[in-house]
Design an enzyme around this catalytic site. Structure first.
Site: not given
Length: 517
Positions: A373-374, A384-385, A407, A420
């Site tokens: 997970c992100i 930009g994080y 994942e 990106s």
């Protein structure tokens, strides 16, 4: 436009008034998920068809267009099968199983006294290249094995020659109807994981709600098989986290008694949830944390990363998952955080280390996943994080000496961020290639993968998405157009936050040894 004489029930569909991005009125079709009575009027919880669930909301009756009201279709009272009333309706799984059994019997049946051997199924790895670009029409490519062996050449900016596309290549992977590759995973023994969607959620250490089948890996992918009307609706109105107030996008299984509060208060350092501001203030006098628990493995300027073991810091990890679930819809949530590592990015000031975002990863991944997970929290998005989190995950993969991939499935915002990042990373390598002896510089797909730690399938899918790969005079070449070069240079000028590998202090562990757990 609501007419009090018409009763609107759950499942109805009708146009609902909302504001679009240009702040203009529009009437998209929406489904009524829930109805509640408050003193003096009714409120309707609607899901806009073909819109993301984070736009779901409670609306007043004056925003409903009853002229185009569609009532839900009624199901047959006595389902029939093979024309016999009262029989059980046929389920897709049972039909598929039955057809497979018939196929196996017919394949293994003897023919005129001769026994035909049943063919053995080969276990093949399925390419993921088309997973991230399935929605966009792209030219066909060779198989990943073929492409990885072929040398590709970035053409010079002033190159002018005709490119012939090859049309007879096989597709990289077979697609299902929703644009994702279908993968067969053999069953293997695994430990049972505790679901946090259980009935008793009053305690953070609840052990109820064990799923019917044990999890085979540490995967957090939601299979949608247990979706119901409760989990489809946002249950938290507002979260106060430090100096920020967040409006959740999706359902998260916080304790039931907290869902009726106008504001849910979280300690921004230990992420404990509290029901009132007084409770939070009392908690802050006792909470000694000023940074996430765990080891600080990276610091540059005000940005730090902390590595948190899901087994050693279980309560923090569970609280982090509950918060993240408010903004992640494609993942399911488990109280057993033992198989995961959490990497929390923070921003430092005089009051402490404030959480910006995080990503989790399995300690042992059979699919080469370097991210489970992100999430970048909404107050820090579009700064930009997100790319910094992605870059850090690949920096860890470089230290581990592996290639990695996130994942699947990715959320819509996650897909944009990864596309990106992959594009900028690969273009950066191609543009820094230097020609030798006046010839075009040469690089292979495998070399790009080794340099970046991006999995080979993701490299191919990115080249495919950018439409860089072409077939010319019997070989594959990469053609960088002026537009792509200029667009990349503009994007890199805006990208101020980068990971400095010199500031990373990280030693990978061999998690296959259970003693490390």
């Amino acid at each position: 436009m609501a007419d009090s004489s018409v009763e609107i029930i759950e499942g109805c569909r009708l146009p609902v008034l909302r504001k679009n991005q240009e702040n203009e009125d529009e009437w998209p079709l929406a489904e009524i998920l829930s109805v509640k009575d408050i003193p003096g009027r009714k409120l309707y919880y609607v899901h806009y068809i073909d819109f993301n669930k984070r736009l779901d909301e409670w609306v007043t009756p004056d925003r409903l267009d009853l002229k185009k009201l569609q009532f839900p279709k009624k199901e047959a009272k006595t389902p029939t099968k093979n024309g016999l009333p009262g029989s059980r309706p046929s389920s897709p799984e049972r039909d598929v199983r039955k057809s497979l059994d018939l196929n196996v019997q017919s394949a293994s049946a003897p023919s005129r006294g001769k026994t035909l051997p049943t063919p053995k199924r080969k276990a093949e790895s399925v390419s993921l290249a088309t997973q991230v670009t399935a929605a966009i029409p792209v030219p066909s490519l060779p198989s990943s094995a073929e492409a990885s062996q072929a040398s590709v050449y970035p053409a010079m900016r002033d190159s002018s020659f005709s490119i012939k596309s090859r049309e007879e290549h096989e597709p990289l992977a077979s697609l299902t109807t929703n644009g994702t590759t279908r993968r067969l995973i053999p069953s293997q023994p695994g430990r049972k994981r505790k679901s946090c969607g259980g009935t008793d959620e009053d305690s953070q250490d609840s052990s109820d709600g064990i799923p019917s089948a044990p999890r085979m890996t540490g995967s957090l992918v939601s299979d949608r098989s247990h979706d119901d009307i409760v989990t489809r609706m946002k249950n938290i109105d507002c979260i106060e986290l430090g100096r920020h107030r967040l409006k959740p996008w999706y359902f998260s299984p916080y304790p039931q008694e907290l869902t009726t509060l106008p504001i849910l208060y979280l300690c921004e350092f230990c992420l404990k949830y509290l029901k009132s501001l007084k409770c939070l203030q009392r908690h802050l006098t006792k909470c000694n944390l000023r940074h996430p628990p765990g080891n600080e493995i990276y610091r540059k300027g005000t940005i730090s990363f902390f590595e948190i073991d899901g087994r050693k810091n279980k309560t923090y990890s569970q609280n982090l998952c509950l918060l993240a679930k408010c903004f992640l819809d494609h993942k399911t949530l488990y109280y057993d955080t033992d198989p995961f590592l959490f990497y929390v990015m923070t921003e430092y000031d005089s009051k402490g280390f404030h959480i910006v975002g995080y990503f989790s990863k399995e300690k042992e991944s059979t699919e080469d996943y370097n991210v489970a997970c992100i999430l970048t929290l909404p107050p820090y998005q579009r700064r930009g994080y997100g790319k910094l989190l992605i870059e850090f995950s690949y920096e860890l993969s470089k230290v581990e000496g592996k290639t990695g991939t996130p994942e699947k499935p990715l959320s819509d915002l996650g897909l944009l961020s990864y596309r990106s990042y992959w594009s900028q990373t690969i273009l950066e390598i191609l543009m820094n290639l230097k020609s030798e002896n006046g010839e075009r510089p040469q690089i292979t797909i495998n070399e790009i993968s080794e340099i970046t730690s991006v999995k080979k399938e993701d490299v191919i899918s990115t080249l495919q998405y950018l439409n860089l790969i072409n077939y010319y005079k019997g070989q594959y070449i990469l053609t960088l157009s002026e537009d792509i070069v200029e667009g990349h240079e503009r994007a890199m000028q805006k990208r101020h936050l980068r990971i400095d590998s010199k500031c990373l202090h990280f030693t990978p562990k061999d998690w296959s040894k259970r003693g490390k757990w």
